[in-house]
Design an enzyme around this catalytic site. Structure first.
Site, PDB file in Angstrom:
ATOM      1  N   THR A 158       0.840  -1.182   0.000  1.00 55.31           N
ATOM      2  CA  THR A 158       0.000   0.000   0.000  1.00 55.31           C
ATOM      3  C   THR A 158       0.880   1.238   0.000  1.00 55.31           C
ATOM      4  O   THR A 158       2.070   1.164   0.353  1.00 55.31           O
ATOM      5  CB  THR A 158      -0.912   0.034   1.246  1.00 55.31           C
ATOM      6  OG1 THR A 158      -1.741   1.200   1.197  1.00 55.31           O
ATOM      7  CG2 THR A 158      -0.083   0.104   2.515  1.00 55.31           C
TER       8      THR A 158
ATOM      9  N   ASP B  86      -7.446  -6.419   0.540  1.00 55.97           N
ATOM     10  CA  ASP B  86      -8.466  -5.816  -0.295  1.00 55.97           C
ATOM     11  C   ASP B  86      -9.774  -5.902   0.479  1.00 55.97           C
ATOM     12  O   ASP B  86     -10.053  -6.927   1.122  1.00 55.97           O
ATOM     13  CB  ASP B  86      -8.595  -6.533  -1.643  1.00 55.97           C
ATOM     14  CG  ASP B  86      -9.396  -5.711  -2.637  1.00 55.97           C
ATOM     15  OD1 ASP B  86      -9.057  -4.530  -2.831  1.00 55.97           O
ATOM     16  OD2 ASP B  86     -10.346  -6.248  -3.236  1.00 55.97           O
ATOM     17  N   SER B  87     -10.542  -4.840   0.447  1.00 56.41           N
ATOM     18  CA  SER B  87     -11.734  -4.817   1.284  1.00 56.41           C
ATOM     19  C   SER B  87     -12.820  -3.966   0.658  1.00 56.41           C
ATOM     20  O   SER B  87     -12.588  -3.207  -0.293  1.00 56.41           O
ATOM     21  CB  SER B  87     -11.390  -4.274   2.681  1.00 56.41           C
ATOM     22  OG  SER B  87     -10.867  -2.954   2.586  1.00 56.41           O
TER      23      SER B  87
ATOM     24  N   LYS C  70     -13.551   2.581  16.061  1.00 53.98           N
ATOM     25  CA  LYS C  70     -13.766   1.905  14.784  1.00 53.98           C
ATOM     26  C   LYS C  70     -12.719   0.817  14.572  1.00 53.98           C
ATOM     27  O   LYS C  70     -13.048  -0.303  14.142  1.00 53.98           O
ATOM     28  CB  LYS C  70     -13.722   2.920  13.652  1.00 53.98           C
ATOM     29  CG  LYS C  70     -13.881   2.316  12.269  1.00 53.98           C
ATOM     30  CD  LYS C  70     -13.738   3.389  11.186  1.00 53.98           C
ATOM     31  CE  LYS C  70     -13.641   2.754   9.812  1.00 53.98           C
ATOM     32  NZ  LYS C  70     -13.445   3.747   8.741  1.00 53.98           N
TER      33      LYS C  70
ATOM     34  N   PHE D 268     -14.428   7.493   6.053  1.00 51.70           N
ATOM     35  CA  PHE D 268     -14.437   7.671   4.603  1.00 51.70           C
ATOM     36  C   PHE D 268     -15.296   6.578   3.978  1.00 51.70           C
ATOM     37  O   PHE D 268     -15.832   5.714   4.677  1.00 51.70           O
ATOM     38  CB  PHE D 268     -13.009   7.629   4.043  1.00 51.70           C
ATOM     39  CG  PHE D 268     -12.292   6.333   4.310  1.00 51.70           C
ATOM     40  CD1 PHE D 268     -12.303   5.315   3.372  1.00 51.70           C
ATOM     41  CD2 PHE D 268     -11.627   6.118   5.512  1.00 51.70           C
ATOM     42  CE1 PHE D 268     -11.659   4.111   3.615  1.00 51.70           C
ATOM     43  CE2 PHE D 268     -10.979   4.915   5.764  1.00 51.70           C
ATOM     44  CZ  PHE D 268     -10.996   3.910   4.817  1.00 51.70           C
TER      45      PHE D 268
END
Length: 223
Positions: free
Chosen positions: A9, A76-77, A204, A181
């Site tokens: 990333t 990946d999500s 979160k 986001f």
């Protein structure tokens, strides 16, 4: 000596999630930018796991060709809404057509859910783990890996291992909150009355899909 983790990333925020959960006593973390990786990775898989493996494999081969030992992690999500047959799924970031257009993506999701009572959904993350290690010519494998996935030059790239994490909840009827986001203003996790966008970052992280996938990896590492 600390074990090197290369996170596939460019996001400094994402690498902080890995460092926070896995700890820095035994591990050092670097992004693609940190190692000088500047190639485009085409994520054309049909699932979160396939896309995660694409990212980890491309990165692992890049490292092997440059004679660098490391462990590669790639995730990946996205969001899956059950009544919409898993949409937006792997297209979460570009649901409305343009990558990263959060407002348009949220508006399209609300439109597609008009008149639908069942608004159950989940955030899902697939995390791919691969090692790049120097080839031991005497045994054919390394001391740390006993499954050979691919040999590149003098290096062995292990078969990818997938770790999964999810956070279940439902889609709100209107966006609320200004933190987070993506679909965070619409997603209310189970057991909560607030959306992700109303929650503090640490709250979160404690229940997030990516955090749960990283915690699954931590259990497997045993540290």
């Amino acid at each position: 000596m600390k074990k090197l983790f290369v996170i596939a990333t460019g996001s400094a925020g994402k690498i902080r999630d890995f460092a926070h959960i896995l700890g820095t006593d035994h591990y050092e973390f670097k992004t693609l930018k940190d190692i000088g990786f500047d190639e485009e990775i085409v994520e054309d898989g049909k699932s979160f796991a396939e896309n995660a493996i694409i990212k980890s494999s491309v990165t692992a081969r890049w490292l092997a060709k440059r004679g660098m030992e490391a462990t590669v992690l790639a995730d990946d999500s996205g969001l899956e809404v059950f009544a919409l047959n898993g949409e937006p799924g792997i297209y979460s970031a570009r649901y409305s057509g343009m990558h990263g257009a959060d407002l348009d993506n949220n508006n399209l999701l609300m439109k597609n859910l008009e008149g639908i009572e069942d608004r159950k959904a989940r955030y899902f993350c697939a995390l791919s783990y691969q090692t790049v290690t120097k080839h031991d010519a005497t045994s054919g494998v390394t001391a740390t890996e006993n499954i050979v996935g691919e040999i590149v030059g003098d290096f062995i790239i292990s078969e990818p291992k997938i770790f999964e994490g999810e956070c279940r909840g439902e889609i709100n009827h209107a966006p609320i909150g200004d933190m987070g986001f993506g679909y965070d203003p619409l997603f209310v996790p189970d057991g909560e009355t607030r959306t992700f966008a109303q929650m503090e970052l640490e709250e979160k992280k404690a229940i997030s899909h990516r955090g749960n996938a990283i915690r699954a990896l931590k259990m497997a590492l045993g540290k």
